[in-house]
Design a protein around this motif. Structure first.
Motif, short mmCIF file in Angstrom:
data_model
loop_
_atom_site.label_atom_id
_atom_site.label_comp_id
_atom_site.label_asym_id
_atom_site.label_seq_id
_atom_site.Cartn_x
_atom_site.Cartn_y
_atom_site.Cartn_z
N CYS A 84 0.73 -1.30 -0.33
CA CYS A 84 -0.29 -0.05 0.11
C CYS A 84 1.13 1.43 0.07
O CYS A 84 2.09 1.01 1.02
CB CYS A 84 -0.70 0.07 1.31
N GLU A 88 -1.40 7.12 0.11
CA GLU A 88 -2.80 6.27 0.56
C GLU A 88 -3.63 6.06 1.68
O GLU A 88 -4.54 6.84 2.16
CB GLU A 88 -2.58 5.00 -0.53
N HIS A 92 -6.95 7.94 3.08
CA HIS A 92 -8.14 7.27 2.93
C HIS A 92 -7.40 5.74 4.47
O HIS A 92 -8.66 5.41 4.52
CB HIS A 92 -8.13 6.95 2.39
N ALA A 96 -8.29 2.16 2.48
CA ALA A 96 -7.97 2.01 0.94
C ALA A 96 -6.92 1.63 0.35
O ALA A 96 -6.91 1.02 -0.41
CB ALA A 96 -7.93 3.50 0.76
#
Lengths: 249, 164
Positions: A84, A88, A92, A96
């Motif tokens: 990830c 991001e 979020h 997310a």
């Protein structure tokens, strides 16, 4: 009063100040394997509690250097098979991020001194795999709180053999007010996670392979320790040993 | 002049025998053992295997499968990955004519993926049967695959030379 008496009193005062500074907060850590069965998949629960003298808030935490047995099968598990992006996650939250990047979860409690009183806030913690760095597994620790202070901090760390270092950012409760003080954290690596694999063009859910314990227990048990650093310059080095299962070594 | 005539008349086979005898005496005097009757053979090895997951012991994975190529046989690997980018392995190939054991070190890249790959070097540490006394080394390539619940295996490719 003679010069010698003044010097003696001054030295005694210095000694008291040093003693109270180092005794400002104490830390204990906890580690639980569920199940505790050698050679078997397990979830690893880690936690710590920071205690201050009654009526006081601990100094804000600035860093944790966590040591664990290097032969725990964290890297060989099936956890964190996607990554990830930090941005991001910051923007979020963990929801997310790709499901296959989720590695665990937990919660944290922080104390906020407000107007002579101490308020407590509970936040969520997500453990997420991030983009690797120099061949190391990158673990992102995201802590999110909502009320009374809404904030999300992402702490990137590298998972080295037997070592995990975290730099904890300072979070202001209100502009100009004292920083939040972390008092308790509990996280679980593995556990109830759902990943997805592609089978015949369809995404099929599966449970990722957990951390596997070694087949033999080290003499004296599995040893964990950590160094906690605080804003006031003090450090604490708690230790914890998970005893070997009965009849096994 | 007299020596030249003697030399010219010296029988060739007698000369060779004398030279060999002199060399043998010299070698014996130096304590060097005579050369083995069978010459060492060198093999260019290129083997591949898809190894299924058998079990794990903490940070060590034990995988097994068929190796195909120059030295076919059953390949068992003990693969250690503890989070450091350098992974290590011990392996044994059991073939018809004997077994070969070795060790390897490699650098793993892209660990936060479902297929981290690694590349490094291997060396032979022991052997039996036809390959007894084998030695050798080479390059190792592989992928640690963990794509799903039952998609957990290692693929390896070894390219090198062994002498036995």
């Amino acid at each position: 009063m003679s010069r010698a008496q003044i010097l003696t009193i001054a030295l005694a005062l210095c000694a008291c100040i040093t003693g109270s500074a180092s005794a400002a907060q104490s830390v204990s850590i906890s580690t639980v394997f569920t199940p505790l069965r050698l050679g078997a998949p397990t979830t690893v629960s880690l936690g710590f509690q920071i205690s201050a003298p009654a009526g006081q808030v601990p100094s804000p935490l600035t860093g944790v250097d966590f040591h664990y047995p290097s032969n725990l099968g964290i890297a060989t598990s099936g956890l964190g098979v996607a990554s990830c992006a930090v941005a991001e996650l910051e923007a979020h939250g963990a929801s997310a991020c790709p499901p296959n990047s989720q590695m665990g979860s937990g919660n944290a409690f922080v104390e906020i001194p407000v107007g002579g009183e101490i308020d407590t806030e509970k936040g969520n913690i997500a453990l997420v795999a991030g983009p690797s760095q120099n061949g190391y597994i990158r673990l992102l620790v995201a802590a999110t709180g909502f009320s009374p202070v809404a904030a999300r901090v992402v702490m990137p760390s590298l998972l080295e053999a037997g070592d995990l270092k975290l730099t904890v950012p300072l979070v202001e409760s209100l502009p100009g007010a004292p920083y939040l003080s972390v008092v308790r954290v509990q996280v679980t690596l593995g556990g109830n996670l759902t990943y997805y694999e592609r089978r015949h063009g369809k995404l099929v859910p599966y449970r990722p392979k957990s951390v596997v314990l070694p087949k033999t227990c080290p003499r004296g048990g599995f040893r964990f320790s950590a160094t906690f650093s605080f804003l006031d310059g003090t450090q604490a080095e708690p230790r914890r040993t998970v005893a070997c299962p009965r009849g096994r070594r | 002049m007299r020596f030249a005539r003697w030399a010219r008349g010296f029988d060739r086979s007698t000369g060779r025998t004398a030279v060999l005898a002199a060399l043998a005496i010299a070698v014996a005097a130096m304590g060097i053992p005579p050369a083995r009757a069978a010459a060492a053979r060198t093999l260019n090895v290129r083997d591949e295997g898809k190894l299924r997951f058998i079990t794990s012991d903490g940070s060590e994975l034990i995988d097994e499968g068929d190796a195909a190529g120059t030295l076919p046989g059953n390949l068992r690997a003990y693969f250690v990955y503890n989070g450091e980018p350098t992974v290590s392995a011990r392996f044994t190939i059991e073939g018809h004519s004997g077994s070969i054991s070795g060790k390897a070190k490699a650098r793993l890249s892209n660990p936060n993926s479902s297929e981290p790959s690694f590349r490094g070097a291997f060396s032979i540490t022991g052997a039996s049967g036809r390959y007894a006394h084998a030695r050798g080394s080479g390059e190792l390539f592989g992928v640690f695959i963990r794509r799903g619940e039952h998609k957990y295996w290692l693929t390896v490719q070894a390219i090198g030379k062994i002498t036995y």
